[in-house]
Design an enzyme around this catalytic site. Structure first.
Site, PDB file in Angstrom:
ATOM      1  N   GLY A 211       0.855  -1.111   0.075  1.00 34.62           N
ATOM      2  CA  GLY A 211      -0.051   0.121   0.028  1.00 34.62           C
ATOM      3  C   GLY A 211       0.907   1.057  -0.188  1.00 34.62           C
ATOM      4  O   GLY A 211       1.955   1.266   0.402  1.00 34.62           O
ATOM      5  N   GLY A 213       0.204   5.821   0.814  1.00 38.22           N
ATOM      6  CA  GLY A 213      -0.688   6.772   0.915  1.00 38.22           C
ATOM      7  C   GLY A 213      -0.001   8.007   1.121  1.00 38.22           C
ATOM      8  O   GLY A 213       1.290   8.329   0.819  1.00 38.22           O
ATOM      9  N   ARG A 214      -0.606   9.190   1.680  1.00 35.85           N
ATOM     10  CA  ARG A 214       0.087  10.696   1.826  1.00 35.85           C
ATOM     11  C   ARG A 214       1.024  10.446   2.750  1.00 35.85           C
ATOM     12  O   ARG A 214       1.855  11.478   2.795  1.00 35.85           O
ATOM     13  CB  ARG A 214      -1.025  11.731   2.051  1.00 35.85           C
ATOM     14  CG  ARG A 214      -1.811  11.243   3.293  1.00 35.85           C
ATOM     15  CD  ARG A 214      -2.929  12.375   3.641  1.00 35.85           C
ATOM     16  NE  ARG A 214      -3.508  11.700   4.524  1.00 35.85           N
ATOM     17  CZ  ARG A 214      -4.867  12.618   5.049  1.00 35.85           C
ATOM     18  NH1 ARG A 214      -5.350  13.532   4.125  1.00 35.85           N
ATOM     19  NH2 ARG A 214      -5.530  12.119   6.040  1.00 35.85           N
ATOM     20  N   GLU A 217       4.438   4.447   3.004  1.00 32.74           N
ATOM     21  CA  GLU A 217       4.262   3.239   2.404  1.00 32.74           C
ATOM     22  C   GLU A 217       3.997   2.234   3.334  1.00 32.74           C
ATOM     23  O   GLU A 217       4.380   2.133   4.477  1.00 32.74           O
ATOM     24  CB  GLU A 217       5.366   2.600   1.524  1.00 32.74           C
ATOM     25  CG  GLU A 217       5.813   3.785   0.410  1.00 32.74           C
ATOM     26  CD  GLU A 217       6.911   3.521  -0.554  1.00 32.74           C
ATOM     27  OE1 GLU A 217       7.191   4.049  -1.284  1.00 32.74           O
ATOM     28  OE2 GLU A 217       7.604   2.407  -0.320  1.00 32.74           O
ATOM     29  N   LYS A 231       4.815   0.045   8.252  1.00 35.23           N
ATOM     30  CA  LYS A 231       4.501   1.383   7.835  1.00 35.23           C
ATOM     31  C   LYS A 231       5.746   1.991   7.639  1.00 35.23           C
ATOM     32  O   LYS A 231       6.132   2.389   8.753  1.00 35.23           O
ATOM     33  CB  LYS A 231       3.449   1.855   8.692  1.00 35.23           C
ATOM     34  CG  LYS A 231       2.500   2.991   8.074  1.00 35.23           C
ATOM     35  CD  LYS A 231       1.181   3.333   9.168  1.00 35.23           C
ATOM     36  CE  LYS A 231       0.391   4.781   8.776  1.00 35.23           C
ATOM     37  NZ  LYS A 231      -0.442   4.841   9.479  1.00 35.23           N
ATOM     38  N   ASP A 332      -9.727  11.120  12.163  1.00 34.01           N
ATOM     39  CA  ASP A 332      -9.589  10.570  10.700  1.00 34.01           C
ATOM     40  C   ASP A 332     -10.352   9.451  10.405  1.00 34.01           C
ATOM     41  O   ASP A 332      -9.725   8.552   9.569  1.00 34.01           O
ATOM     42  CB  ASP A 332      -8.184  10.766  10.270  1.00 34.01           C
ATOM     43  CG  ASP A 332      -7.898  10.874   8.597  1.00 34.01           C
ATOM     44  OD1 ASP A 332      -8.929  11.073   8.041  1.00 34.01           O
ATOM     45  OD2 ASP A 332      -6.883  10.444   8.241  1.00 34.01           O
TER      46      ASP A 332
END
Length: 502
Positions: A211, A213-214, A217, A231, A332
């Site tokens: 994956g 994202g902002r 990875e 992460k 979030d």
């Protein structure tokens, strides 16, 4: 009388105000001994003058002292006897008018040696040459060392953690479950000891990227054969990494519906810094991914919803004890930040924006983070900037609005009467794929629209109740929204009424 000069030596007598002057010589002819300064008409190294006799010592180009003597004419002799220093030249002169050949008794000495006197010497030139050569060689060696070290790092896999076989703190045969259970029973309840976390981080093998994202990875890795999720944060997201690590290591944070934290570490590899957060690995991925490819029945729908709100309820709840847990708001919440386990239950992840409530001081602990939540899931009070940032309950109610949208995503994928809708994000039919604040503000705050319900929900009791539940979660007025505990109890009753065991 003797007139001595070495450098700026005063010559003559002193006036009352202290100024030195040369005495007026007697108007007679003075005979002086001369050496190296004899005029052509001199006889037996004797010269005549109406001024002064002198003797001078100076250093030649090879550094040897040379003594000379002779006559000085009356005109300018005062200045010459003062012997104004010449840069980088050692010299001393003494003058006299006492008697004929008085300069035989003059013995001037060279002034003390100064460091700068060697500036132009041959020895200094050699030393300077050697120093420059050595420094140049050292500089070349340092540059070569840095270059080859950089090239060596470039050839390594980008996200590889060094396999240093450090078994000092983790005995062979220990599994992650064993380590975590031991830390819960004997530790502070805030996770594995720091040294154990670092050891695990060193021993992880990165397998594949799963994956992006902002924030960075996500990789699937292995530790002693067990799969873990790693992460990897961008260095610009250090605040998120720090906050998420801090929240995960909060006392009594561990819960079956909160993503299981294993370790965190900062890895420096010379040219960049990597921020690691190591957690349990769930191959089903996020709820977003799961719903796109999977349809649900009533049982699986309620299981996903109940387990999700159970995790949220644990976050929101303050636990009072000797080692208590503060109330935490997520800030979030969305389907991409909830993971699906093998057994069909959910766990909440991505706590980088979480906010804590310190009840002892009635203080809201907000992370110093420039990152903001996801616009599509923002409640009206955030979009119109009316949220009271100093009131913790405001953040709790904002979470409940977002959770109502997640319930809508889940319910749409539940089959009833052989019908099911394709997966869609909330407000998919009202805003663009990447909506702006203005897009969301117009729909949510001004028009007060919410995601629509399919007609089939009205004929299915379970889906009808789910619709009522999400409506009460995303109410425009934050005070009217249900709490996580109320939603949890309602879902438990719904499951019980349909003989579904959660």
């Amino acid at each position: 009388m003797l007139l001595r000069s070495a450098g700026k030596l005063n010559v003559g007598t002193k006036k009352e105000d202290g100024e030195s002057t040369a005495p007026t010589p007697r108007p007679k002819v003075l005979r002086c001994k001369c050496h190296h300064h004899c005029p052509e008409d001199s006889v037996n190294n004797i010269c005549s003058t109406d001024g002064y006799c002198f003797t001078m010592i100076e250093e030649d180009d090879s550094g040897l002292p040379v003594v000379t003597s002779g006559c000085l004419g009356l005109e300018g002799s005062d200045f010459q006897c003062r012997d104004t220093p010449i840069p980088h030249q050692r010299r001393s002169i003494e003058c006299c008018t006492e008697r004929n050949e008085c300069n035989k008794d003059l013995h001037p000495t060279l002034p003390p040696l100064k460091n700068r006197d060697f500036v132009d010497g041959p020895i200094h030139h050699r030393a300077l040459l050697i120093s420059v050569t050595v420094c140049s060689l050292l500089l070349v060696l340092i540059i070569l060392f840095c270059y080859f070290r950089y090239k060596r790092q470039e050839t390594r896999p980008r996200y590889s953690i060094g396999l240093e076989q450090d078994e000092t703190y983790i005995p062979p045969g220990e599994s992650l479950r064993d380590l975590i259970e031991q830390s819960q029973s004997s530790g502070s309840g805030s996770g594995l000891p720091l040294l154990v976390q670092r050891t695990i981080a060193k021993q992880i093998q990165m397998v594949k990227q799963i994956g992006k994202g902002r924030y960075g990875e996500v990789w699937m890795g292995k530790w002693r054969g067990e799969k873990v999720a790693v992460k990897v944060f961008f260095t610009t997201e250090e605040a998120s990494w720090f906050r998420e690590t801090e929240i995960y290591q909060t006392v009594l944070m561990r819960h079956e519906n909160i993503l299981g934290f294993i370790a965190a570490d900062i890895k420096g590899t010379g040219s960049w810094t990597q921020l690691y957060l190591i957690t349990d690995y769930h191959e089903n991925g996020s709820l977003y991914d799961y719903l796109k490819s999977t349809t649900l029945d009533a049982k699986s729908m309620l299981k996903l919803a109940y387990s999700s709100v159970s995790g949220l309820c644990h976050l929101h709840t303050e636990i009072f004890s000797t080692q208590g847990k503060p109330a935490i708001a997520h800030r979030d919440l969305k389907s991409k930040n909830i993971l699906v386990k093998k057994n069909g239950t959910c766990c909440i992840a991505d706590l980088g924006l979480a906010v804590k409530f310190i009840s002892d001081t009635n203080e809201v602990d907000i992370p110093p983070n420039t990152r903001v939540g996801t616009k599509r899931y923002m409640p009206p009070e955030v979009l119109d900037e009316s949220l009271n940032r100093n009131h913790f309950q405001s953040y709790i109610m904002a979470d409940m609005y977002s959770f109502g949208l997640i319930l809508w995503e889940v319910a749409r994928r539940c089959v009833s009467g052989g019908i099911v809708e394709e997966y869609q994000l909330p407000y998919h039919d009202l805003v663009p794929s990447d909506p702006s604040y203005e897009d969301m503000r117009e729909i949510v705050c001004i028009k007060k629209l919410r995601p629509s319900f399919p007609n089939r929900w009205s004929s299915d009791e379970c889906l009808r109740q789910m619709g009522k539940l999400m409506t009460e979660c995303w109410a425009h007025n934050p005070a009217s929204r249900l709490t996580a505990l109320r939603v949890k109890k309602t879902l438990a009753k719904m499951s019980e009424s349909q003989d579904i065991k959660l």
